[in-house]
Design a protein around this motif. Sequence first.
Motif: not given
Length: 260
Positions: A111, A114, A118
């Motif tokens: 996570e 990401d 992102n």
Amino acid sequence: MRTPQELFSLQGKTALVTGGSRGLGLQMAEALGEQGARVVISARKQEELDEAVAHLAARGIEASAIAVDLSKEANVQPFVEEALRRLGQIDILVNNAGASWGAPAEDHPLEAWDKVMNLNVRSIFLVSQAVGKLSMIPRHYGKIINISSIAGLAGNGPGTMQTIAYNTSKGAVVNFTRTLAGEWGRHGITVNSIAPGFFPSKMTKGVLESIGVDRLAKGSPLGRLGDDEDLKGALILFASDASKHITGQILAVDGGVSAV
């Protein structure tokens, strides 16, 4: 023929700076405004943006702010449209918003990977795409400056940092810059990147505390870290018509660290 002073002027220009509420982003927003540009800055936290706008206004800079989380795709188009409503057009885009995460590669949370990707890569693509389509390509003019890092030019030595997601993301920004420059040159848009070395900031606070300012400074040929002025010259070069024949370039502002 224009003089050097005229080539570096940003009078009448407009600029959008993501991640502009503090640190390097605020330094760059300040530089753009000092050269005459009208500026919109963005970040996630409204209170930090309010402080930044007040800081810029105290220096006579015309600026406003938009609170937005650019890691979420749905936020990007409305954000760019609002910036255009305020500025009329976007001449200069500084993609500075970013995040980091420190963890050994074998234990790095997915996570967190990401989250870094992102914001550091995906949002730069989405914001650049929207600004290009809505403002720069139709006018056949634009200056895009992507903030990468010397962390995107090499790995980390033993005993220094464990930031595999951050380094990977900044390496992606480097090649994104070169690739977009190749595609959008036909539209009169230049795309360049500034790769800072170590500057004291909220993002680098942990690294500076763990490794030590003196140790990091000794690794630089100039023997110091970056300060509140050191990105301004490079930014104004890439943002102004002084760089009208420069595109696809990565400029390290690191005291010479990446050269040795």
